[in-house]
Design a protein around this motif. Structure first.
Motif, PDB file in Angstrom:
ATOM      1  N   ARG A  54       0.822  -1.217   0.000  1.00  0.00           N
ATOM      2  CA  ARG A  54       0.000   0.000   0.000  1.00  0.00           C
ATOM      3  C   ARG A  54       0.854   1.263   0.000  1.00  0.00           C
ATOM      4  NH1 ARG A  54      -5.573   0.180   1.869  1.00  0.00           N
ATOM      5  NH2 ARG A  54      -4.898   2.215   2.611  1.00  0.00           N
ATOM      6  N   SER A  55       2.111   1.152   0.383  1.00  0.00           N
ATOM      7  CA  SER A  55       3.002   2.303   0.452  1.00  0.00           C
ATOM      8  C   SER A  55       3.847   2.485  -0.808  1.00  0.00           C
ATOM      9  CB  SER A  55       3.953   2.147   1.648  1.00  0.00           C
ATOM     10  OG  SER A  55       3.233   2.034   2.838  1.00  0.00           O
ATOM     11  N   THR A  56       3.789   1.540  -1.712  1.00  0.00           N
ATOM     12  CA  THR A  56       4.703   1.579  -2.850  1.00  0.00           C
ATOM     13  C   THR A  56       4.115   2.269  -4.065  1.00  0.00           C
ATOM     14  OG1 THR A  56       3.974  -0.546  -3.751  1.00  0.00           O
ATOM     15  CG2 THR A  56       5.769  -0.594  -2.135  1.00  0.00           C
ATOM     16  N   TRP A  57       5.015   2.804  -4.877  1.00  0.00           N
ATOM     17  CA  TRP A  57       4.646   3.313  -6.189  1.00  0.00           C
ATOM     18  C   TRP A  57       4.798   2.209  -7.224  1.00  0.00           C
ATOM     19  CZ3 TRP A  57       7.773   8.529  -6.455  1.00  0.00           C
ATOM     20  CH2 TRP A  57       7.293   9.410  -5.484  1.00  0.00           C
ATOM     21  N   PHE A  58       5.262   1.044  -6.807  1.00  0.00           N
ATOM     22  CA  PHE A  58       5.437  -0.085  -7.714  1.00  0.00           C
ATOM     23  C   PHE A  58       4.571  -1.242  -7.223  1.00  0.00           C
ATOM     24  CE2 PHE A  58       8.731  -0.309  -4.482  1.00  0.00           C
ATOM     25  CZ  PHE A  58       8.739  -1.638  -4.087  1.00  0.00           C
ATOM     26  N   GLN A  59       4.069  -2.005  -8.189  1.00  0.00           N
ATOM     27  CA  GLN A  59       3.234  -3.159  -7.887  1.00  0.00           C
ATOM     28  C   GLN A  59       3.661  -4.322  -8.771  1.00  0.00           C
ATOM     29  OE1 GLN A  59       0.651  -3.317  -5.533  1.00  0.00           O
ATOM     30  NE2 GLN A  59       1.457  -1.304  -4.947  1.00  0.00           N
ATOM     31  N   LYS A  60       3.624  -5.507  -8.198  1.00  0.00           N
ATOM     32  CA  LYS A  60       3.900  -6.723  -8.970  1.00  0.00           C
ATOM     33  C   LYS A  60       2.679  -7.001  -9.828  1.00  0.00           C
ATOM     34  CE  LYS A  60       6.555 -10.561  -9.133  1.00  0.00           C
ATOM     35  NZ  LYS A  60       7.281 -10.617 -10.374  1.00  0.00           N
ATOM     36  N   SER A  61       2.902  -7.219 -11.104  1.00  0.00           N
ATOM     37  CA  SER A  61       1.808  -7.491 -12.037  1.00  0.00           C
ATOM     38  C   SER A  61       2.239  -8.632 -12.953  1.00  0.00           C
ATOM     39  CB  SER A  61       1.502  -6.225 -12.850  1.00  0.00           C
ATOM     40  OG  SER A  61       0.480  -6.474 -13.778  1.00  0.00           O
ATOM     41  N   GLY A  62       1.833  -9.831 -12.590  1.00  0.00           N
ATOM     42  CA  GLY A  62       2.298 -10.998 -13.329  1.00  0.00           C
ATOM     43  C   GLY A  62       3.787 -11.172 -13.134  1.00  0.00           C
ATOM     44  N   LEU A  63       4.508 -11.212 -14.234  1.00  0.00           N
ATOM     45  CA  LEU A  63       5.965 -11.357 -14.162  1.00  0.00           C
ATOM     46  C   LEU A  63       6.679 -10.006 -14.184  1.00  0.00           C
ATOM     47  CD1 LEU A  63       6.399 -14.372 -16.611  1.00  0.00           C
ATOM     48  CD2 LEU A  63       6.339 -14.408 -14.106  1.00  0.00           C
ATOM     49  N   PHE A  65       6.695  -5.556 -13.144  1.00  0.00           N
ATOM     50  CA  PHE A  65       6.340  -4.559 -12.137  1.00  0.00           C
ATOM     51  C   PHE A  65       5.771  -3.345 -12.860  1.00  0.00           C
ATOM     52  CE2 PHE A  65       9.404  -7.043  -9.834  1.00  0.00           C
ATOM     53  CZ  PHE A  65       8.928  -7.042  -8.533  1.00  0.00           C
ATOM     54  N   LYS A  66       4.695  -2.809 -12.327  1.00  0.00           N
ATOM     55  CA  LYS A  66       4.137  -1.541 -12.794  1.00  0.00           C
ATOM     56  C   LYS A  66       4.622  -0.475 -11.824  1.00  0.00           C
ATOM     57  CE  LYS A  66       0.047  -2.898 -15.272  1.00  0.00           C
ATOM     58  NZ  LYS A  66       0.507  -2.369 -16.526  1.00  0.00           N
ATOM     59  N   PRO A  85      10.646  -5.238 -16.266  1.00  0.00           N
ATOM     60  CA  PRO A  85      10.709  -6.686 -16.101  1.00  0.00           C
ATOM     61  C   PRO A  85      11.104  -7.176 -14.710  1.00  0.00           C
ATOM     62  CG  PRO A  85      12.604  -5.916 -17.347  1.00  0.00           C
ATOM     63  CD  PRO A  85      11.701  -4.734 -17.141  1.00  0.00           C
ATOM     64  N   ASP A  86      11.790  -6.330 -13.922  1.00  0.00           N
ATOM     65  CA  ASP A  86      12.253  -6.823 -12.627  1.00  0.00           C
ATOM     66  C   ASP A  86      12.475  -5.663 -11.654  1.00  0.00           C
ATOM     67  OD1 ASP A  86      14.797  -5.687 -13.257  1.00  0.00           O
ATOM     68  OD2 ASP A  86      15.332  -7.519 -14.339  1.00  0.00           O
ATOM     69  N   ILE A  87      12.764  -6.020 -10.418  1.00  0.00           N
ATOM     70  CA  ILE A  87      12.908  -5.024  -9.359  1.00  0.00           C
ATOM     71  C   ILE A  87      14.128  -4.132  -9.578  1.00  0.00           C
ATOM     72  CG2 ILE A  87      14.209  -6.463  -7.732  1.00  0.00           C
ATOM     73  CD1 ILE A  87      11.255  -4.162  -6.806  1.00  0.00           C
ATOM     74  N   LYS A  88      15.142  -4.641 -10.247  1.00  0.00           N
ATOM     75  CA  LYS A  88      16.316  -3.810 -10.548  1.00  0.00           C
ATOM     76  C   LYS A  88      15.939  -2.636 -11.449  1.00  0.00           C
ATOM     77  CE  LYS A  88      19.880  -7.370  -9.972  1.00  0.00           C
ATOM     78  NZ  LYS A  88      19.122  -8.208  -9.080  1.00  0.00           N
ATOM     79  N   HIS A  89      15.048  -2.888 -12.395  1.00  0.00           N
ATOM     80  CA  HIS A  89      14.568  -1.812 -13.270  1.00  0.00           C
ATOM     81  C   HIS A  89      13.699  -0.822 -12.492  1.00  0.00           C
ATOM     82  CE1 HIS A  89      15.907  -4.440 -16.552  1.00  0.00           C
ATOM     83  NE2 HIS A  89      15.958  -3.319 -17.270  1.00  0.00           N
ATOM     84  N   VAL A  90      12.985  -1.308 -11.490  1.00  0.00           N
ATOM     85  CA  VAL A  90      12.213  -0.401 -10.629  1.00  0.00           C
ATOM     86  C   VAL A  90      13.173   0.586  -9.962  1.00  0.00           C
ATOM     87  CG1 VAL A  90      10.746  -0.218  -8.563  1.00  0.00           C
ATOM     88  CG2 VAL A  90      10.351  -2.062 -10.217  1.00  0.00           C
ATOM     89  N   ARG A  91      14.251   0.056  -9.403  1.00  0.00           N
ATOM     90  CA  ARG A  91      15.255   0.898  -8.745  1.00  0.00           C
ATOM     91  C   ARG A  91      15.847   1.908  -9.739  1.00  0.00           C
ATOM     92  NH1 ARG A  91      18.035   0.291  -4.403  1.00  0.00           N
ATOM     93  NH2 ARG A  91      17.724  -1.946  -4.225  1.00  0.00           N
ATOM     94  N   ASP A  92      16.225   1.439 -10.929  1.00  0.00           N
ATOM     95  CA  ASP A  92      16.799   2.332 -11.936  1.00  0.00           C
ATOM     96  C   ASP A  92      15.821   3.450 -12.295  1.00  0.00           C
ATOM     97  OD1 ASP A  92      19.082   0.783 -11.984  1.00  0.00           O
ATOM     98  OD2 ASP A  92      18.584  -0.232 -13.876  1.00  0.00           O
ATOM     99  N   PHE A  93      14.568   3.083 -12.485  1.00  0.00           N
ATOM    100  CA  PHE A  93      13.558   4.073 -12.824  1.00  0.00           C
ATOM    101  C   PHE A  93      13.422   5.109 -11.708  1.00  0.00           C
ATOM    102  CE2 PHE A  93       9.082   5.474 -12.711  1.00  0.00           C
ATOM    103  CZ  PHE A  93       9.030   6.129 -13.932  1.00  0.00           C
TER     104      PHE A  93
END
Length: 131
Positions: A54-63, A65-66, A85-93
């Motif tokens: 509930r605190s995140t700007w990212f959500q797991k969606s299938g394989l 992350f949005k 595609p993965d959590i590393k890209h979430v961090r980069d974004f």
């Protein structure tokens, strides 16, 4: 009431200046991005037990992350959400978002405008409830 006033009157201040409000909006946004990076760290350490969705700007969606920019999905040139595609890209974004929040004046204005729009919406909703 007299005790309260006596205690706190020496701390009386003025309302923030318009420029200060904008600086605060940017600082607050940068702090929120930093918090999202902390949540990425927490997710990476233990994805199975991660419970702060509930605190995140990212959500797991299938394989994938949005990821959205802020709670209100700030529009950055038509880019409100990304699918990565993965959590590393979430961090980069998120790191790129933080960099643009520090250096890109157009993006900074969008952050301020989004904050002002949200504040106006909240005030409008509050006034409806008070009627």
């Amino acid at each position: 009431m007299a005790d309260f006033l006596k205690k706190w009157s020496s701390f009386k201040g003025d309302a923030p200046k318009a420029g200060q409000r904008n600086e605060n909006a940017l600082t607050n946004f940068q702090n929120r991005v930093a918090k999202q990076v902390e949540l990425v760290d927490k997710y990476e350490k233990n994805p199975e037990e991660f419970a702060d969705w509930r605190s995140t700007w990212f959500q797991k969606s299938g394989l994938k992350f949005k990821v959205r920019i802020g709670r209100d999905a700030i529009d950055l040139g038509g880019l409100q959400y990304v699918d990565v595609p993965d959590i590393k890209h979430v961090r980069d974004f998120l790191q790129d978002v933080a960099e643009h929040a520090r250096t890109n004046s157009e993006f900074q204005q969008q952050i301020i405008d989004a904050r002002d729009k949200r504040a106006a919406s909240l005030m409008k909703n509050r006034s409806k409830k008070n009627k």
